[in-house]
Scaffold this motif. Structure first.
Motif, short mmCIF file in Angstrom:
data_model
loop_
_atom_site.label_atom_id
_atom_site.label_comp_id
_atom_site.label_asym_id
_atom_site.label_seq_id
_atom_site.Cartn_x
_atom_site.Cartn_y
_atom_site.Cartn_z
N GLY A 78 0.80 -1.21 0.00
CA GLY A 78 0.00 0.00 0.00
C GLY A 78 0.83 1.25 0.00
N ALA A 79 0.25 2.31 -0.49
CA ALA A 79 0.87 3.63 -0.47
C ALA A 79 -0.16 4.61 0.05
CB ALA A 79 1.34 4.05 -1.85
N THR A 80 0.24 5.43 0.99
CA THR A 80 -0.67 6.44 1.53
C THR A 80 0.05 7.76 1.65
OG1 THR A 80 -2.19 6.95 3.36
CG2 THR A 80 -0.12 5.89 3.94
N ALA A 81 -0.67 8.83 1.40
CA ALA A 81 -0.10 10.17 1.50
C ALA A 81 -1.06 11.03 2.31
CB ALA A 81 0.12 10.77 0.12
N LYS A 96 -6.83 22.97 11.07
CA LYS A 96 -6.12 22.53 9.88
C LYS A 96 -7.03 21.63 9.04
CE LYS A 96 -1.83 24.14 9.99
NZ LYS A 96 -0.70 23.23 10.24
N SER A 97 -7.05 21.89 7.74
CA SER A 97 -7.71 21.00 6.81
C SER A 97 -6.79 19.84 6.50
CB SER A 97 -8.09 21.74 5.53
OG SER A 97 -8.98 22.80 5.80
N ASN A 98 -7.36 18.75 5.96
CA ASN A 98 -6.54 17.58 5.70
C ASN A 98 -7.00 16.87 4.45
OD1 ASN A 98 -8.42 15.13 6.53
ND2 ASN A 98 -8.65 16.69 8.13
N VAL A 99 -6.09 16.15 3.84
CA VAL A 99 -6.39 15.31 2.69
C VAL A 99 -5.57 14.03 2.80
CG1 VAL A 99 -4.62 16.45 1.28
CG2 VAL A 99 -6.47 15.17 0.16
N SER A 100 -6.18 12.91 2.47
CA SER A 100 -5.48 11.62 2.47
C SER A 100 -5.72 10.94 1.12
CB SER A 100 -5.99 10.72 3.60
OG SER A 100 -5.71 11.29 4.86
N VAL A 101 -4.65 10.44 0.56
CA VAL A 101 -4.71 9.69 -0.70
C VAL A 101 -4.14 8.30 -0.44
CG1 VAL A 101 -4.05 9.66 -3.13
CG2 VAL A 101 -4.31 11.85 -1.95
N TYR A 102 -4.79 7.29 -0.95
CA TYR A 102 -4.29 5.95 -0.71
C TYR A 102 -4.46 5.07 -1.96
CZ TYR A 102 -9.23 4.71 -0.07
OH TYR A 102 -10.59 4.54 -0.27
N ALA A 103 -3.59 4.08 -2.05
CA ALA A 103 -3.67 3.07 -3.10
C ALA A 103 -3.18 1.76 -2.50
CB ALA A 103 -2.82 3.46 -4.31
N ASN A 104 -3.80 0.67 -2.90
CA ASN A 104 -3.45 -0.62 -2.30
C ASN A 104 -3.69 -1.73 -3.31
OD1 ASN A 104 -2.80 -2.59 -0.47
ND2 ASN A 104 -4.07 -1.78 1.17
#
Length: 385
Positions: A78-81, A96-104
């Motif tokens: 997996g990869a997460t940012a 704080k605003s947030n963003v999460s991107v993931y791939a698996n």
């Protein structure tokens, strides 16, 4: 004769070798540059050691790649940012605003990509939340209802492809209260069922298009990892006929969570959640055990029915540096209606987990959850709730 030239900081940058050939008056000079080799392990170590030290950046963004595992998807990569930012850096009180991107991708054939985030707009007048996900994987299906889920004989294979987009735009009513519309687009294509009778006559593939509202009360100090505060959300959604829906239904989703610092480095967190469905509910939208960080260790969707009530209590303890642990207990019950809630159908849950601070107040979590059926390990980013 050897001459070593030394650059700024005392680093050698060249070496000159003078040699006199026999019978010759000339002197030849050979310059050999010294090549520096980069150690990738040291670079990774330096990168990870600094991922939680850039709060002053306009967009604090870091990425992590590593192994993943869950009961539903098996071992994978997996990869997460994760990114933290502010819509108004001149306002220190703006969350704080947030963003999460993931791939698996996993050995079972699962492939998933997704994007989710929470945005606090200037002066907190508005709040924009969203989630977008696409995944495909071979899964397991036990049927509908507690009794079907509790029977190992019902375990059957099927294939699923799912796409979902769910944004909400909330207006601030006062300091802690938000209200606004929610839109939901969900498409599930399932095939290859080993035992179609478990669907009880429902369609294998289902499309849902819905709209509703979200009422939120939120006093948490930080959305992704609260140390103190309270959170309440009432989400009311409608999926009417005549809008491309295969099934006409609605649901009420209620969540309450609270957070308290009990001693130095210790946070006690509690969450209560209910989901009640009304109308002709498709199997893809029924309440399920083991989703969204709840009842960790249960196979996602093994136990499903029209309604669910569940809760969890978790103690989170900072140990040292970027390390911490968590222990939790939980209970859940899925049921078709309020006349069929039975004590002996309660689903227990408890577990222990390790926390590593990937970014400031953003944790990577490794959880071992024990269930009615078998223990399972999960790896994810952000706290479970």
């Amino acid at each position: 004769m050897f001459v070593r030239a030394v650059g700024e900081g005392g680093h050698a940058f060249a070496e000159v070798k003078d040699s006199i050939k026999p019978g010759a008056d000339s002197v030849s000079s050979v310059v050999e540059p010294v090549r520096k080799t980069r150690n990738p392990l040291k670079w990774i170590g330096r990168y990870l050691s600094n991922t939680n030290k850039h709060e002053d950046r306009p967009f604090d963004f870091s990425m992590l790649i590593g192994p993943s595992y869950s009961a539903a998807t098996s071992v994978g990569l997996g990869a997460t940012a994760s990114g933290l930012y502010s819509w108004d850096r001149s306002d220190p009180l703006l969350p704080k605003s947030n963003v999460s991107v993931y791939a698996n991708a996993s050995l079972s054939g699962m492939l998933a990509v997704g994007l989710r985030g929470n945005n606090f707009l200037p002066h907190q007048r508005y709040r924009f939340d969203y989630q977008l996900s696409f995944y495909t994987f071979p899964g397991k299906f036990w049927g509908i209802g507690y009794e079907n889920g509790a029977s190992d004989a019902n375990k059957s294979d099927y294939e699923r492809v799912k796409l979902q987009f769910k944004p909400s735009f909330l207006f601030r009513l006062n300091e802690s209260v938000f209200l606004g519309p929610v839109v939901d687009v969900e498409w599930v294509n399932s095939f290859g069922f080993e035992n179609e009778t478990l669907l009880e006559g429902q369609d294998k593939s289902v499309a849902n298009y819905g709209a509703g509202f979200n009422f939120t009360y939120d006093t948490r100090d930080f959305v992704l990892n609260a140390y103190r505060g309270n959170f309440f959300r009432w989400e009311q959604m409608f999926y009417p006929s005549g809008f491309g829906n295969d099934y006409a239904f609605s649901y009420t989703d209620l969540t309450y969570s609270t957070y308290h610092q009990v001693w130095k480095g210790g946070v006690l967190a509690m969450e209560l959640h209910t989901l009640f469905n009304y109308g002709d509910v498709p199997w893809t939208m029924m309440a399920q055990v083991g989703v969204l960080g709840r009842m960790r260790g249960y196979y996602e969707g093994r136990y499903r029915d029209r309604n669910i009530m569940e809760g969890q209590l978790e103690l989170r303890q900072h140990i040292k540096g970027r390390n911490g642990i968590a222990v939790w207990v939980g209970l859940a019950n899925v049921f078709p209606n309020f006349g069929h809630i039975y004590y002996d159908e309660m689903l227990p849950n408890y577990g222990i987990g390790y926390r590593w601070e990937f970014k400031k107040r953003v944790n990577i979590r490794f959880d071992l959850g024990f269930t009615k059926d078998s223990p399972n390990f999960t790896f994810n980013i952000n706290e479970a709730f």
